[in-house]
Enzyme design. Structure first.
Site, PDB file in Angstrom:
ATOM      1  N   TYR A  31       3.316  -0.193   3.749  1.00  0.00           N
ATOM      2  CA  TYR A  31       2.949   0.771   3.085  1.00  0.00           C
ATOM      3  C   TYR A  31       1.659   1.483   3.747  1.00  0.00           C
ATOM      4  O   TYR A  31       1.745   2.857   3.715  1.00  0.00           O
ATOM      5  CB  TYR A  31       3.150   1.219   1.734  1.00  0.00           C
ATOM      6  CG  TYR A  31       2.276   0.081   0.886  1.00  0.00           C
ATOM      7  CD1 TYR A  31       1.100   0.465   0.642  1.00  0.00           C
ATOM      8  CD2 TYR A  31       3.004  -1.065   0.548  1.00  0.00           C
ATOM      9  CE1 TYR A  31       0.369  -0.447  -0.015  1.00  0.00           C
ATOM     10  CE2 TYR A  31       1.993  -1.884  -0.304  1.00  0.00           C
ATOM     11  CZ  TYR A  31       0.796  -1.614  -0.490  1.00  0.00           C
ATOM     12  OH  TYR A  31       0.060  -2.621  -1.074  1.00  0.00           O
ATOM     13  N   HIS A  74      -2.899  -5.719  -2.327  1.00  0.00           N
ATOM     14  CA  HIS A  74      -3.195  -5.292  -3.679  1.00  0.00           C
ATOM     15  C   HIS A  74      -3.412  -6.672  -4.401  1.00  0.00           C
ATOM     16  O   HIS A  74      -4.532  -6.805  -4.944  1.00  0.00           O
ATOM     17  CB  HIS A  74      -1.917  -4.684  -4.247  1.00  0.00           C
ATOM     18  CG  HIS A  74      -2.107  -4.590  -5.782  1.00  0.00           C
ATOM     19  ND1 HIS A  74      -2.985  -3.993  -6.355  1.00  0.00           N
ATOM     20  CD2 HIS A  74      -1.353  -5.471  -6.803  1.00  0.00           C
ATOM     21  CE1 HIS A  74      -2.837  -4.316  -7.922  1.00  0.00           C
ATOM     22  NE2 HIS A  74      -1.920  -5.132  -7.986  1.00  0.00           N
ATOM     23  N   ARG A  87      -8.924  -0.157  -0.119  1.00  0.00           N
ATOM     24  CA  ARG A  87      -8.532  -1.630  -0.282  1.00  0.00           C
ATOM     25  C   ARG A  87      -8.139  -2.218   0.895  1.00  0.00           C
ATOM     26  O   ARG A  87      -6.904  -1.843   1.364  1.00  0.00           O
ATOM     27  CB  ARG A  87      -7.411  -1.672  -1.372  1.00  0.00           C
ATOM     28  CG  ARG A  87      -7.054  -2.919  -2.154  1.00  0.00           C
ATOM     29  CD  ARG A  87      -5.863  -2.958  -2.719  1.00  0.00           C
ATOM     30  NE  ARG A  87      -4.486  -2.912  -1.735  1.00  0.00           N
ATOM     31  CZ  ARG A  87      -3.280  -2.404  -1.775  1.00  0.00           C
ATOM     32  NH1 ARG A  87      -3.070  -1.683  -2.858  1.00  0.00           N
ATOM     33  NH2 ARG A  87      -2.487  -2.422  -0.816  1.00  0.00           N
TER      34      ARG A  87
HETATM   35  C1  LIG Z   1      -0.476  -0.605 -17.935  1.00  0.00           C
HETATM   36  C2  LIG Z   1      -0.174  -1.365 -16.751  1.00  0.00           C
HETATM   37  N1  LIG Z   1       0.837  -0.642 -15.911  1.00  0.00           N
HETATM   38  C3  LIG Z   1       1.094  -1.299 -14.770  1.00  0.00           C
HETATM   39  C4  LIG Z   1       0.869  -2.305 -14.327  1.00  0.00           C
HETATM   40  C5  LIG Z   1       1.184  -2.884 -12.986  1.00  0.00           C
HETATM   41  N2  LIG Z   1       0.025  -2.737 -12.104  1.00  0.00           N
HETATM   42  C6  LIG Z   1      -0.881  -3.452 -11.868  1.00  0.00           C
HETATM   43  S1  LIG Z   1      -2.079  -3.164 -10.802  1.00  0.00           S
HETATM   44  C7  LIG Z   1      -1.393  -1.840 -10.491  1.00  0.00           C
HETATM   45  C8  LIG Z   1      -1.888  -0.855  -9.630  1.00  0.00           C
HETATM   46  C9  LIG Z   1      -3.327  -0.464 -10.005  1.00  0.00           C
HETATM   47  O1  LIG Z   1      -3.964   0.463  -9.378  1.00  0.00           O
HETATM   48  P1  LIG Z   1      -5.549   1.127  -9.668  1.00  0.00           P
HETATM   49  O2  LIG Z   1      -5.602   1.492 -10.951  1.00  0.00           O
HETATM   50  O3  LIG Z   1      -5.920   2.074  -8.579  1.00  0.00           O
HETATM   51  O4  LIG Z   1      -6.607  -0.146  -9.333  1.00  0.00           O
HETATM   52  P2  LIG Z   1      -6.706  -1.165  -7.904  1.00  0.00           P
HETATM   53  O5  LIG Z   1      -5.273  -1.958  -7.937  1.00  0.00           O
HETATM   54  O6  LIG Z   1      -6.357  -0.151  -6.933  1.00  0.00           O
HETATM   55  O7  LIG Z   1      -7.802  -1.724  -7.804  1.00  0.00           O
HETATM   56  C10 LIG Z   1      -0.026  -1.675 -11.212  1.00  0.00           C
HETATM   57  C11 LIG Z   1       0.784  -0.418 -11.238  1.00  0.00           C
HETATM   58  C12 LIG Z   1      -0.234  -2.861 -15.262  1.00  0.00           C
HETATM   59  N3  LIG Z   1      -0.948  -4.028 -14.781  1.00  0.00           N
HETATM   60  N4  LIG Z   1      -0.448  -2.367 -16.449  1.00  0.00           N
END
Ligand SMILES: Cc1ncc(C[n+]2csc(CCOP(=O)(O)OP(=O)(O)O)c2C)c(N)n1
Ligand SMILES: Cc1ncc(C[n+]2csc(CCOP(=O)(O)OP(=O)(O)O)c2C)c(N)n1
Ligand SMILES: [Mg+2]
Ligand SMILES: [Mg+2]
Lengths: 325, 360, 325, 360
Positions: free
Chosen positions: D276, D267, D263
């Site tokens: 980080y 985020h 990424r």
């Molecule tokens: C069930 C749930 N828990 C927590 C969140 C908060 N949250 C949003 S994005 C994220 C990280 C997601 O990481 P990843 O699955 O690796 O996808 P990326 O953002 O890296 O594409 C979190 C913890 C959420 N949206 N849904």
């Protein structure tokens, strides 16, 4: 004594309590190195190491379930669920396992856990972030439900929550995080559960609310005052335990009442407030109690959330109706 | 980097060979070096017989309407007792599903409480102070995260205890299993994930539960080792669990153990397995009976014989009789019990509700 | 027309609808070869093959989530969650994904799914099997909540549920499965949502209840009649949509009301009934509406559940109080 | 049966070599046989550039307060577009997380709706009839079970469509991932589980997410194949996805693909990765830029040059400008929108609430 925002008060409560009591640990998604997506835990991992401030994998059910196991070993976990909507991903761990542990074991396995989670509308968050779920937890039994609306209460109630021998779910209104700031003493103090806060005294109508809706109701009371209507405004602060006496007294004082909250109307906590009032204060009610809440619809997209969340004008309209009745 | 696009990870065509030290006839296999002492074997045998007798008694009481529905362990005695013996009641935690009565008893939980639990008495839910067991858990897989927290918490506090989580192959399909094994891998939690594959989740056969050839094959996906063991071989179950416990104590983290066994009785007293269990399959498993197997082995070693079998049975039956006597004589709970123990202190609502209900 | 038990009526509804509409499929734990742990689906897999009556792995979240995907392909899933308490293991799939699909997609992705689940007390089930969770789903929005108490209603409401374009959660009272039997027509008929059932006409007090509590309230009404008290008894049948007009009329008829349900009092659906009545029928209420419900405690062990569940004597006591008030 | 008690299943010490056809300099590796046609490569390149430009535009609008927070795809273009190109919009379903805008657009979802979605307009949630995509899903991993149902449902009805579920490595820690992969294995659902391992879940690094050396190593635990691929190599991503889709269409069931990528941006617009992300690591990944890589390759093949890069950029920017113009000009939603679409028909409660709110 310093003026600080609610989020700073929340951080200070955790910082001070973790210094005081080494059994207290903090866990959740992004709470450690980053210090939380809203910085509520900023600096705590640096201060207490990654042993006591733990970044977890992205898995709410084991976050909650392992916190329960951690509590059984004598630790006192503060669990952050990144947004309240995601407590639905560990609903069985919260409501069946953690919340019932004392009851199932006849008092032998109390679960001293504080679940912190932000929620609340009008901050343009994505889906599932804003939902007001207090009524779901109130109906589930076994959880104390703490919903501060000021920085002072946030710190005092969070300290009380961490020390409470039973599981507490601590709601943090997103909108208040930085908008809400007031005088917060340094050091140790607690705000007791089950005691409402009288925000303003009045004689014409009683406005009952909590957490994210408090500023809306306060604004309405201001404007009503300008129109010569004197509103008595109370902030329930904790829904379980509920300050039944205080609530009844506040409503008996005026005989008229409007309840305001962000969650949907049907089976919301406003219904419980009304049920209690009509059971316990039936003869002093001069008009039907009205609810100003979200409709029975899911939380909508940001561009229309201001229609969904109760606003000052709707509160005032309800007051006018209650006074006319 | 490779230009070969064939998947790097493929399911095994065949299950791996499970660990077995005693063959089905109770003969020690060539090269097997059991680490279990004679004393431990005799202790284990007693617990296995006790567990089966406890269910036999429960069953007859249930049929007389004196006891609620319960989940028997018959067929899984070696899996349950062998793993329990590899733990230390003074430092380790046992986190059961609902079939593990003798494991909890060996760990210090009283048989009386289990009898009360089966009778639906609230005091059956109590865990006496200092006893390192969690209550039976009816919400499948929900107990697995608890074990991770228990192991992790002991480690955080510098203790060398281990948490053993029991769960069925059906429960291993739940998300809670996955989240737990994954977190345990990340934090190197001292946990043994003890998966009892008894081939059935009520009426649902193992094949419908997962397309994996071995459920133990999931372990590498969490960065932990996985073991496949003959769950009806007491010596093998003890040994692989003892090694997993030793690794966990040494700070090497968690292990997933898949114990292959069979649920010989109904799922619970409410179930009728004749509707779905193939009798020939059941027959095959009957030949692998875990109790007879260890008895035969101890017999060849001159440590066991039919007299002792009878004597043990009589002794155990008497004990259990006494336990259920005591349980039936236990003071009946009154209505006030429903108002106690929701919180340490009582909320105004609960007081109001109690006063109305009991005051009237 | 034949007298049959509620469970037979439920099975017949599914059998007939699956014959009528090949889009309808049935899925869940042990629903296929075994025919369900209570035999609610007995014979259906043999009749419709394992393609349409599917035994799933033990995983509620993917059972519910895949049913949603199946519905998106044009199938009409009936999902059995083996016991209502285990809907907490897929709460986010039910309440955030399935229940909000139409709203989130502006009507383009409706989720035509019927969730069937047994619940209810006094049958000595193990923990988490008996919980009455209707208020949680009512507060969550986007689900229709159907709670039959007779075999006739069970069949007619289940057919209506399967055909409803929106997700329905269909509560099956364990105690009624075999105890409750009445006349059920063969073949196709439906019972509309949002129309309460008047069980008995009366003039002194209105008793409002639904599902598992109906037999208790009927018994109370009998005994009250012997004492010369004439109770008007209504079964709400569906909580969402709620027959507001019918409910208000039923209460205005007597001016006095007792609401009875098995779930805990606080934020239970009884609170919503009371809130609605005092908002809409305030001036015709001659006494406070009383609730007879479970206390704010977790569902207890079998040997004390009869203290936890409302019984006839408590209903009568509440009626006496309402008449005295 | 074996007497050897060492765990039969052990985590790999090292990650396996991912599939790569184009090296970091855009040079085709020896033995690589790309199955992607020139036309597909050019279509893909356009979508990749479009996706990045769409985020660039969104970002500036967000900074001006004209658009809400959103999750950009920059760095993951090859992973998202390469996999999407392996699907057939007429038969297959795409089930996104939230970064997959160009995949949805290629599948027939309109860019205007995505713009409206990012602006928080309810019409941004609408999926036009016949478009086989699910809406972005903010509840992580919750979309994965939906993909299993979609694939399974098409198969039940004799269609040969495939469902592709996108999710991050963070989401793969959720129970919903496990339950979904396991069910897909059991029912042989035609599903591609496309795991984008972009190394981060907000601020949580891959190491804290799991102790598994490869996340693709979880596949055998579900009885399905697992592939590890260079997610920044368009040709490799396309190829392994096309093969997974082909297997699924042929009735061979699901595949788990782990695409290794990074990424490159925050985020979301609410995040500050400088807190980080190690800049050197980011630098290393910058050298692996998926867009430049395919441009270089096409360049060596005489199919691309700087002029075309500029021309494409200009063309795409103009298109996107128009899309956001249209989105800003879109009629603003009124209060009545919150009362619509909870149910097909309106409940008495909703009517009452609407009348009070809008009637007053
Ligand atoms: C069930 C749930 N828990 C927590 C969140 C908060 N949250 C949003 S994005 C994220 C990280 C997601 O990481 P990843 O699955 O690796 O996808 P990326 O953002 O890296 O594409 C979190 C913890 C959420 N949206 N849904
Ligand atoms: C979360 C949850 N879902 C469903 C059930 C209903 N149920 C009780 S036991 C059982 C089968 C359990 O199978 P397994 O995990 O293999 O354990 P076993 O009974 O074979 O020991 C089911 C489906 C439950 N108790 N909890
Ligand atoms: Mg099993
Ligand atoms: Mg990621």
């Amino acid at each position: 004594m310093a003026v600080m925002t609610m989020i700073d008060a929340i951080r200070q409560a955790m910082l001070e309590e973790m210094e005081r009591d080494e059994r207290v640990i903090l866990m959740g998604e992004d709470v450690g190195h980053l210090g939380g997506v809203f910085r509520a835990t900023d600096g705590l991992q640096q201060r207490f190491t990654s042993k006591r401030v733990v970044d977890t994998p992205l898995a709410e059910s084991v976050i909650m379930g392992s916190a329960y196991g951690l509590a059984m070993t004598g630790l006192v976990p503060i669990v952050e669920i990144q947004f309240l909507g995601f407590t639905q991903n560990c609903f069985h761990q919260i409501c069946q396992q953690v919340a019932r542990s004392r009851f199932r074991t006849r008092g032998e396995h109390p679960a001293q856990i504080t679940i912190r989670s932000p929620f609340g509308g009008n901050v343009r968050t994505p889906e599932f972030h804003s939902d007001s779920m207090e009524a779901l937890f109130a109906q589930s039994t076994g959880l104390k439900i703490v919903m501060p609306s000021t920085a002072y209460d946030a710190k005092g109630l969070l300290l009380e929550s961490i020390r409470d021998p039973d599981p507490v779910i601590f709601f943090e209104p997103l909108r208040g995080y930085r908008l809400q700031s007031d005088e917060v003493p340094d050091g140790d103090y607690t705000v007791p559960f089950g005691k409402l806060r009288t925000i303003r005294e009045g004689d014409d109508v009683t406005l009952v609310t909590w957490s994210a809706s408090v500023p809306v109701v306060e604004a309405a009371a201001e404007q009503l005052a300008e129109r010569g209507i004197s509103a008595h405004v109370v902030d329930l602060r904790t829904l379980v335990p509920l300050d039944e006496e205080g609530l009844i007294a506040a409503v008996e004082r005026t005989g008229r009442c409007v309840v305001v909250h962000e969650g949907p109307a049907t089976a919301g906590f406003g219904a419980e407030v009304i049920a209690l009032l009509q059971e316990q204060a039936f003869y002093s009610l001069e008009a039907p109690v009205r609810r100003v809440t979200a409709p029975d619809a899911p939380y909508p997209m940001p561009s229309i959330e201001h229609f969904y969340i109760p606003d000052t004008s709707l509160v005032m309209r309800a007051v006018d109706e209650v006074l006319k009745d | 980097m490779t230009t070969d696009t064939t998947p790097q990870f493929r399911p095994e065509p065949e299950p791996v060979a499970p660990v077995q030290l005693l063959d089905e006839n109770g003969v020690l296999r060539d090269g097997a070096k059991p680490s279990m002492s004679d004393g431990q074997m005799l202790e284990a045998l007693r617990l296995m017989v006790y567990g089966r007798a406890f269910d036999t008694k429960s069953f007859s009481l249930q049929r007389q309407g004196k006891l609620g529905t319960f989940a028997p362990l018959v067929g899984q005695e070696a899996s349950i007792v062998g793993s329990a013996l590899a733990t230390d009641p003074a430092r380790d935690w046992l986190v059961p599903q609902y079939r593990e009565a003798p494991a909890l008893i060996r760990h210090g939980h009283s048989a009386l409480r289990i009898a009360l639990y089966r009778m639906g008495h609230p005091e059956g839910g109590r865990i006496d102070p200092g006893v390192r067991v969690m209550q039976f858990n009816i919400s499948l897989a929900a107990q697995i995260p608890h074990a991770v927290g228990l192991g992790w918490g002991m480690r955080m506090q510098g203790e060398d205890g281990v948490a053993v989580a029991y769960f069925g192959e059906g429960s291993s399909s739940e998300g809670d299993f996955h989240e737990s094994a994954n977190l345990a891998g990340v934090v190197k939690a001292p946990v043994v994930f003890f998966l009892q594959n008894n081939q059935w989740a009520i009426s649902t056969p193992r094949e419908i539960q997962s397309n994996a050839t071995d459920l133990a094959a999931r372990a590498p996906g969490y960065g932990i080792p996985g073991v496949s063991v003959d769950g009806n071989d007491l010596l093998a179950v003890y040994q692989v669990t003892a090694e997993a416990v030793a690794r966990a104590r040494a700070g090497e983290g968690a292990t997933l153990i898949e114990a292959h066994t069979f649920r010989m009785w109904a799922h619970t007293t409410a179930d009728d397995p004749t509707r779905y269990v193939n009798p020939e399959v059941k027959e095959r498993w009957a030949k692998r009976d875990p109790v007879e197997r260890i008895q035969k082995y101890l017999g060849t070693r001159g440590l066991w014989d039919d007299e002792r079998t009878e004597a043990l049975q009589a002794e155990v039956d008497a004990e259990i009789e006494a336990v259920f006597q005591q349980a039936s004589a236990y003071p009946a709970p009154d209505a006030n019990e429903i108002y106690r123990h929701t919180f340490a202190d009582e909320t105004p609502a609960i007081s109001r509700q109690r006063n109305w209900h009991l005051g009237g």
